[in-house]
Write an enzyme that holds these catalytic residues in place. Structure first.
Site, PDB file in Angstrom:
ATOM      1  N   LYS A  54      43.315 -22.491  -4.025  1.00 56.69           N
ATOM      2  CA  LYS A  54      42.920 -23.667  -4.147  1.00 56.69           C
ATOM      3  C   LYS A  54      41.756 -23.420  -5.620  1.00 56.69           C
ATOM      4  O   LYS A  54      41.568 -22.010  -5.221  1.00 56.69           O
ATOM      5  CB  LYS A  54      41.833 -24.065  -3.631  1.00 56.69           C
ATOM      6  CG  LYS A  54      40.940 -25.084  -3.457  1.00 56.69           C
ATOM      7  CD  LYS A  54      40.397 -25.365  -1.943  1.00 56.69           C
ATOM      8  CE  LYS A  54      39.343 -24.888  -1.770  1.00 56.69           C
ATOM      9  NZ  LYS A  54      37.987 -25.332  -3.249  1.00 56.69           N
ATOM     10  N   LYS A 112      36.460 -31.797  -6.525  1.00 56.52           N
ATOM     11  CA  LYS A 112      35.955 -33.240  -5.242  1.00 56.52           C
ATOM     12  C   LYS A 112      36.057 -34.689  -6.275  1.00 56.52           C
ATOM     13  O   LYS A 112      34.704 -34.989  -6.641  1.00 56.52           O
ATOM     14  CB  LYS A 112      34.429 -32.572  -4.798  1.00 56.52           C
ATOM     15  CG  LYS A 112      35.422 -31.509  -3.812  1.00 56.52           C
ATOM     16  CD  LYS A 112      33.961 -31.400  -3.611  1.00 56.52           C
ATOM     17  CE  LYS A 112      34.665 -30.483  -2.284  1.00 56.52           C
ATOM     18  NZ  LYS A 112      34.862 -28.929  -2.828  1.00 56.52           N
ATOM     19  N   PHE A 167      34.410 -37.350  -8.057  1.00 55.60           N
ATOM     20  CA  PHE A 167      33.901 -38.201  -7.268  1.00 55.60           C
ATOM     21  C   PHE A 167      33.081 -39.484  -8.338  1.00 55.60           C
ATOM     22  O   PHE A 167      32.174 -39.002  -9.318  1.00 55.60           O
ATOM     23  CB  PHE A 167      32.577 -38.094  -6.343  1.00 55.60           C
ATOM     24  CG  PHE A 167      31.768 -38.990  -5.897  1.00 55.60           C
ATOM     25  CD1 PHE A 167      32.050 -39.019  -4.359  1.00 55.60           C
ATOM     26  CD2 PHE A 167      30.943 -39.731  -6.285  1.00 55.60           C
ATOM     27  CE1 PHE A 167      30.983 -39.832  -4.100  1.00 55.60           C
ATOM     28  CE2 PHE A 167      30.058 -40.257  -5.352  1.00 55.60           C
ATOM     29  CZ  PHE A 167      29.863 -40.926  -4.769  1.00 55.60           C
ATOM     30  N   PRO A 177      36.255 -45.689  -9.592  1.00 54.55           N
ATOM     31  CA  PRO A 177      37.266 -45.538  -9.805  1.00 54.55           C
ATOM     32  C   PRO A 177      38.851 -45.548 -10.437  1.00 54.55           C
ATOM     33  O   PRO A 177      39.553 -44.894 -10.990  1.00 54.55           O
ATOM     34  CB  PRO A 177      37.652 -47.125  -8.335  1.00 54.55           C
ATOM     35  CG  PRO A 177      36.691 -47.332  -8.403  1.00 54.55           C
ATOM     36  CD  PRO A 177      35.847 -47.392  -8.702  1.00 54.55           C
ATOM     37  N   THR A 226      32.502 -29.393   5.185  1.00 52.41           N
ATOM     38  CA  THR A 226      32.828 -28.744   6.496  1.00 52.41           C
ATOM     39  C   THR A 226      31.073 -27.892   6.741  1.00 52.41           C
ATOM     40  O   THR A 226      30.390 -27.617   7.126  1.00 52.41           O
ATOM     41  CB  THR A 226      33.455 -27.599   6.712  1.00 52.41           C
ATOM     42  OG1 THR A 226      33.575 -26.802   4.833  1.00 52.41           O
ATOM     43  CG2 THR A 226      34.789 -27.842   7.706  1.00 52.41           C
ATOM     44  N   GLN A 242      29.082 -22.593   6.217  1.00 52.83           N
ATOM     45  CA  GLN A 242      29.876 -23.141   6.336  1.00 52.83           C
ATOM     46  C   GLN A 242      29.110 -23.569   8.430  1.00 52.83           C
ATOM     47  O   GLN A 242      28.426 -22.320   8.765  1.00 52.83           O
ATOM     48  CB  GLN A 242      30.842 -22.569   6.274  1.00 52.83           C
ATOM     49  CG  GLN A 242      31.968 -22.426   4.960  1.00 52.83           C
ATOM     50  CD  GLN A 242      31.964 -23.863   4.447  1.00 52.83           C
ATOM     51  OE1 GLN A 242      32.118 -25.009   4.972  1.00 52.83           O
ATOM     52  NE2 GLN A 242      33.772 -23.928   4.419  1.00 52.83           N
ATOM     53  N   GLY A 282      38.516 -18.399   1.650  1.00 49.93           N
ATOM     54  CA  GLY A 282      37.707 -18.171   1.039  1.00 49.93           C
ATOM     55  C   GLY A 282      37.192 -16.676   0.746  1.00 49.93           C
ATOM     56  O   GLY A 282      37.727 -16.040   0.754  1.00 49.93           O
ATOM     57  N   ARG A 283      35.889 -16.974   1.228  1.00 48.48           N
ATOM     58  CA  ARG A 283      35.067 -15.197   1.250  1.00 48.48           C
ATOM     59  C   ARG A 283      35.518 -14.949   2.211  1.00 48.48           C
ATOM     60  O   ARG A 283      35.108 -13.212   2.095  1.00 48.48           O
ATOM     61  CB  ARG A 283      33.341 -16.003   2.308  1.00 48.48           C
ATOM     62  CG  ARG A 283      33.022 -16.525   0.531  1.00 48.48           C
ATOM     63  CD  ARG A 283      31.664 -17.486   0.525  1.00 48.48           C
ATOM     64  NE  ARG A 283      31.429 -17.974   1.291  1.00 48.48           N
ATOM     65  CZ  ARG A 283      30.771 -19.773   1.534  1.00 48.48           C
ATOM     66  NH1 ARG A 283      29.938 -18.999   1.324  1.00 48.48           N
ATOM     67  NH2 ARG A 283      30.546 -20.845   1.922  1.00 48.48           N
TER      68      ARG A 283
HETATM   69  O1  C5P Z   1      34.632 -19.665   1.228  1.00 52.64           O
HETATM   70  P1  C5P Z   1      35.057 -20.430   2.546  1.00 52.64           P
HETATM   71  O2  C5P Z   1      35.922 -19.925   3.320  1.00 52.64           O
HETATM   72  O3  C5P Z   1      33.779 -21.576   2.548  1.00 52.64           O
HETATM   73  O4  C5P Z   1      36.013 -21.741   1.320  1.00 52.64           O
HETATM   74  C1  C5P Z   1      35.823 -22.563   1.393  1.00 52.64           C
HETATM   75  C2  C5P Z   1      36.554 -23.443   0.294  1.00 52.64           C
HETATM   76  O5  C5P Z   1      36.988 -24.664   0.278  1.00 52.64           O
HETATM   77  C3  C5P Z   1      35.003 -23.535  -0.477  1.00 52.64           C
HETATM   78  O6  C5P Z   1      35.792 -23.425  -1.654  1.00 52.64           O
HETATM   79  C4  C5P Z   1      34.493 -24.991  -0.426  1.00 52.64           C
HETATM   80  O7  C5P Z   1      34.716 -25.937  -1.749  1.00 52.64           O
HETATM   81  C5  C5P Z   1      36.079 -25.775  -0.135  1.00 52.64           C
HETATM   82  N1  C5P Z   1      35.727 -26.603   0.928  1.00 52.64           N
HETATM   83  C6  C5P Z   1      34.759 -26.662   1.717  1.00 52.64           C
HETATM   84  N2  C5P Z   1      35.158 -28.226   2.490  1.00 52.64           N
HETATM   85  C7  C5P Z   1      35.260 -29.112   2.159  1.00 52.64           C
HETATM   86  C8  C5P Z   1      36.350 -29.345   1.201  1.00 52.64           C
HETATM   87  C9  C5P Z   1      36.201 -27.734   0.475  1.00 52.64           C
HETATM   88  O8  C5P Z   1      34.762 -25.706   2.155  1.00 52.64           O
HETATM   89  N3  C5P Z   1      35.223 -30.355   2.841  1.00 52.64           N
END
Ligand code: C5P
Length: 236
Positions: A39, A69, A71, A74, A120, A190, A210-211
């Site tokens: 991603k 994302k 936004f 339309p 999230t 998160q 990610g992290r």
């Molecule tokens: O580092 P982490 O595991 O929190 O990364 C989650 C990734 O998912 C980030 O790139 C974040 O921008 C993305 N994301 C998210 N929640 C969403 C959509 C995308 O955490 N609803």
């Protein structure tokens, strides 16, 4: 659990949230076959070399999820999606209401459109602050329902709401789950987190991590550990 025939290895999507294209390429190369789906989001967009990286990933046979994302009105969302068609990208994320999602779906060509339900990183207090008079689960479910009606391919949902989406909408939407943490999360932004195993047991088709991977002392080992959990849940 997800009944879709997705190769187990592709169910892990790594969020390439790193500051430079070189750092991204080094990470991808060091992960080898521990990860094949990436991603690419806002941090790398700001480098100005976003599409160099997207094209590089596609050339090496990786799957790509563009997370910008989208936004906007339309017409603009539709035009932006149209620009992404034909580049070998798999998923595109739209973060909008019905009109924006409709425009994205009309323009999608070879892409799959994923709609954000509720980020999230937001909890009940946050969505109240945003003016919503409902709870997170009802909002996620109502957005998932509408996304399906409009013709969206899938939604982004925390694991906590994935089960309700599956129960009501079956296998008709892809459910992609970020916010994956090994245990209850107190360390970062998160809030509605689940573990790898919980996410899939609750119905996710894919997880976005990610992290916990790129921030680990040994990212490859962290990714392999997650892949082993995924293999145990989805044996060939
Ligand atoms: O580092 P982490 O595991 O929190 O990364 C989650 C990734 O998912 C980030 O790139 C974040 O921008 C993305 N994301 C998210 N929640 C969403 C959509 C995308 O955490 N609803």
């Amino acid at each position: 659990m997800s009944g879709k025939s997705i190769p187990a290895r592709e169910r892990l999507i790594l969020a390439l949230d790193v500051p430079t294209i070189d750092a991204a390429k080094t990470l991808v190369e060091s992960l080898g076959d521990a990860c094949c789906f990436y991603k690419v989001g806002l941090e790398l967009l700001m480098t100005g070399q976003y599409f160099e990286l997207v094209d590089w990933l596609v050339r090496r046979g990786n799957s790509v999820f563009t997370d910008l994302k989208l936004f906007d009105v339309p017409n603009t969302v539709g035009s932006a999606v149209r620009q992404l068609v034909g580049r070998g990208i798999t998923f595109v994320m739209v973060h909008g209401n019905d009109g924006m999602i409709e425009a994205a779906c009309r323009a999608k060509g070879d892409l799959k459109i994923l709609a954000v339900t509720v980020l999230t990183s937001l909890d009940e207090g946050d969505i109240r602050d945003l003016g919503f008079q409902t709870d997170v689960s009802s909002l996620v479910l109502s957005r998932a329902r509408r996304a399906l009606e409009i013709g969206c391919d899938g939604v982004i949902s925390s694991g906590r709401e994935a089960a309700a989406i599956r129960a009501e909408l079956g296998d008709r939407l892809l459910v992609v789950t970020p916010g994956i943490r090994p245990v209850a999360n107190l360390a970062d932004d998160q809030k509605r987190t689940v573990s790898v195993e919980e996410a899939f047991r609750l119905g996710a088709d894919y997880i976005v991590v990610g992290r916990p991977i790129h921030g680990a002392p040994d990212p490859r080992e962290a990714a392999e550990r997650i892949q082993a959990t995924i293999r145990s849940l989805f044996p060939d």
